[in-house]
Motif scaffolding. Structure first.
Motif, PDB file in Angstrom:
ATOM      1  N   LYS A 190       0.827  -1.206   0.000  1.00 17.74           N
ATOM      2  CA  LYS A 190       0.000   0.000   0.000  1.00 17.74           C
ATOM      3  C   LYS A 190       0.864   1.261   0.000  1.00 17.74           C
ATOM      4  O   LYS A 190       0.579   2.231  -0.708  1.00 17.74           O
ATOM      5  CB  LYS A 190      -0.926  -0.006   1.211  1.00 17.74           C
ATOM      6  N   LYS A 193       2.423   1.763  -3.424  1.00 26.00           N
ATOM      7  CA  LYS A 193       1.437   2.226  -4.393  1.00 26.00           C
ATOM      8  C   LYS A 193       1.140   3.699  -4.188  1.00 26.00           C
ATOM      9  O   LYS A 193       0.989   4.467  -5.144  1.00 26.00           O
ATOM     10  CB  LYS A 193       0.158   1.397  -4.272  1.00 26.00           C
ATOM     11  N   ASN A 196       3.991   5.959  -5.333  1.00 25.54           N
ATOM     12  CA  ASN A 196       4.077   6.019  -6.794  1.00 25.54           C
ATOM     13  C   ASN A 196       2.869   6.688  -7.433  1.00 25.54           C
ATOM     14  O   ASN A 196       2.776   6.751  -8.661  1.00 25.54           O
ATOM     15  CB  ASN A 196       4.238   4.600  -7.362  1.00 25.54           C
ATOM     16  N   SER A 197       1.941   7.174  -6.626  1.00 21.44           N
ATOM     17  CA  SER A 197       0.748   7.831  -7.161  1.00 21.44           C
ATOM     18  C   SER A 197       1.011   9.323  -7.356  1.00 21.44           C
ATOM     19  O   SER A 197       2.004   9.871  -6.860  1.00 21.44           O
ATOM     20  CB  SER A 197      -0.431   7.637  -6.193  1.00 21.44           C
ATOM     21  N   LYS A 205       9.496   5.312 -11.258  1.00 17.09           N
ATOM     22  CA  LYS A 205       8.869   4.383 -10.332  1.00 17.09           C
ATOM     23  C   LYS A 205       9.786   4.081  -9.149  1.00 17.09           C
ATOM     24  O   LYS A 205      10.985   3.868  -9.315  1.00 17.09           O
ATOM     25  CB  LYS A 205       8.500   3.083 -11.045  1.00 17.09           C
ATOM     26  N   ASP A 207      10.431   1.343  -6.540  1.00 12.49           N
ATOM     27  CA  ASP A 207      10.048  -0.061  -6.416  1.00 12.49           C
ATOM     28  C   ASP A 207      10.535  -0.747  -5.151  1.00 12.49           C
ATOM     29  O   ASP A 207      10.269  -1.936  -4.953  1.00 12.49           O
ATOM     30  CB  ASP A 207      10.521  -0.851  -7.640  1.00 12.49           C
ATOM     31  N   ASP A 411      -6.509   8.892  -5.760  1.00  8.72           N
ATOM     32  CA  ASP A 411      -5.246   8.157  -5.839  1.00  8.72           C
ATOM     33  C   ASP A 411      -4.935   7.447  -4.524  1.00  8.72           C
ATOM     34  O   ASP A 411      -4.524   6.289  -4.504  1.00  8.72           O
ATOM     35  CB  ASP A 411      -4.093   9.108  -6.185  1.00  8.72           C
ATOM     36  N   ALA A 415      -4.811   3.312  -3.340  1.00  8.63           N
ATOM     37  CA  ALA A 415      -3.697   2.661  -2.670  1.00  8.63           C
ATOM     38  C   ALA A 415      -4.166   1.935  -1.406  1.00  8.63           C
ATOM     39  O   ALA A 415      -3.737   0.826  -1.110  1.00  8.63           O
ATOM     40  CB  ALA A 415      -2.611   3.690  -2.322  1.00  8.63           C
ATOM     41  N   PRO A 418      -7.144  -1.209  -2.738  1.00  6.20           N
ATOM     42  CA  PRO A 418      -6.868  -1.614  -4.121  1.00  6.20           C
ATOM     43  C   PRO A 418      -7.934  -2.505  -4.741  1.00  6.20           C
ATOM     44  O   PRO A 418      -8.043  -2.606  -5.961  1.00  6.20           O
ATOM     45  CB  PRO A 418      -5.532  -2.359  -4.000  1.00  6.20           C
TER      46      PRO A 418
END
Length: 420
Positions: A190, A193, A196-197, A205, A207, A411, A415, A418
């Motif tokens: 979470k 995500k 990265n929003s 990105k 990661d 967004d 996250a 999802p």
């Protein structure tokens, strides 16, 4: 002036207003022409959107003027706004502007028939006696006992306490924090995500958690992790008056608005304000879970009788959800900053950190005012005008704040939830 996402910026675009970080640090003055280097700097500082000179974004579905609305839809939405804002003086500029934004938001995609249905779907009865004894023997709540009961019956995930301890330890490194958070796979996913929003707007990105901690900041990501881990602990409360999804949408939006307001007011610690907004109504969930009859009765009386929910809580319980929430955060040994802002979000001028508490108070008012999500209150809480004045805000800021908050909330909710 359109507010463009960082990914839409191009060299030679001209700034429509001063470009500042969320902490208020000046980067570029109004009228400056952007270069590739400037855009890279925006990414480094986590700036998600920038005001650019030019025509309004044609793809923005947010009406900007009441003149754009169907007259019948406008009339119905005005009636709804008048009902919703009844606790607030219509003469205050911020109230007027927020009521207008509520009308603009509610009118989107509505035709006259739908508007009439929305109006009749919210009947009310002003004959309900606010002083009538509730049909339960749970009147007169002791917030300390409520919190003790919550601590006995409910348990937060172990990761919560590990994260909390790492936040308090000044020697916690980015690697250590990443290692602690990574023990919870769902929480890690979470957070990644969310990072990265467009809420952050980084160009490449991210990661790994270690990189996320390094880029976002140790304290910032730790605060986020605390807030996210709390959400998973409240999945079994009655949903008669609102769904948990609506509750968290309201809370997430309040956190986002608080983050935006703090930046405009020149207050540092944007993630802390987000988490304070995220958790500001946690006391209401505690009451619903542990005292469902007393809670639903208060919610029902406030809704049907068109009364302020906080006033109804204090009249029946002898305390409010904000007091219970603040005591709960203290019992969880969260930072005092969060405890104070949650405890005093309805009484900001009584807090030890007035400006900071004013941020969450005004954010809650704006979120209710827009009608985003629900925490049980059918009316917009009364705006403390001293809190508004303390932040030095301009009513002209409200449109941009509302538009940004709604975009970012989608967004963040994606996250947190999802599964949709």
């Amino acid at each position: 002036m359109p507010k463009l996402n960082i990914d839409a910026l191009e060299p030679d675009m001209v700034l429509a207003e001063d470009l500042k970080t969320v902490e208020g640090r000046m980067l570029l003055p109004r009228g400056a022409m952007l270069t590739e280097a400037h855009i890279r700097t925006c990414r480094v500082w986590g700036i998600a959107e920038v005001n650019i000179q030019g025509d309004e974004d044609e793809n923005d579905d947010y009406p900007t003027s009441l003149d754009e609305l169907d007259p019948e839809v406008l009339e119905v939405c005005k009636i709804m706004a008048a009902q919703r804002y009844v606790l607030n003086p219509s003469s205050h500029p911020a109230i007027k502007e927020m009521a207008k934004l509520y009308v603009l938001r509610q009118s989107r995609d509505l035709d006259a028939e739908q508007a009439r249905w929305m109006l009749t779907a919210s009947p009310h009865d002003d004959t309900v006696d606010i002083f009538q004894p509730p049909p339960t023997d749970e009147a007169g709540m002791d917030p300390i006992s409520v919190v003790e009961q919550e601590m006995e019956l409910a348990s937060l995930p172990n990761i919560f306490f590990q994260i909390s301890e790492s936040l308090k330890n000044p020697r916690s490194s980015a690697a250590y924090v990443a290692e602690v958070i990574s023990k919870d796979v769902a929480l890690s996913a979470k957070l990644l995500k969310m990072v990265n929003s467009p809420f952050y707007g980084f160009s490449s990105k991210i990661d790994t958690l270690s990189r996320a901690v390094t880029i976002v900041g140790t304290n910032q990501l730790t605060n986020l992790a605390l807030g996210v881990s709390v959400i998973s602990a409240f999945d079994n409360v009655p949903e008669e008056f609102f769904s948990l999804k609506e509750f968290w949408l309201h809370s997430v939006t309040c956190g986002i608005v608080a983050r935006l307001l703090a930046g405009r007011a020149g207050l540092q610690g944007d993630e802390k304000f987000f988490v304070a907004g995220l958790l500001h109504d946690i006391g209401r969930l505690v009451m619903l879970r542990n005292h469902p009859i007393a809670s639903t009765e208060v919610l029902r009386q406030a809704k049907v009788g068109r009364r302020g929910l906080v006033d109804m809580e204090r009249s029946v319980w002898g305390c409010s959800h904000s007091e219970i929430g603040g005591r709960l955060l203290k019992a969880w040994r969260l930072p005092a900053f969060l405890e104070v802002l949650v405890h005093f979000h309805h009484d900001p001028m009584e807090a030890s950190m007035v400006s900071e508490a004013a941020v969450v108070h005004v954010a809650d008012f704006i979120t209710h005012g827009l009608g985003i999500g629900s925490s049980g209150a059918s009316l917009v809480p009364e705006l403390n005008t001293n809190a508004w004045r303390t932040l030095g805000l301009d009513t002209k800021d409200l449109f941009d704040i509302a538009r940004q908050a709604e975009r970012q909330a989608n967004d963040v909710m994606a996250a947190f939830f999802p599964e949709g």
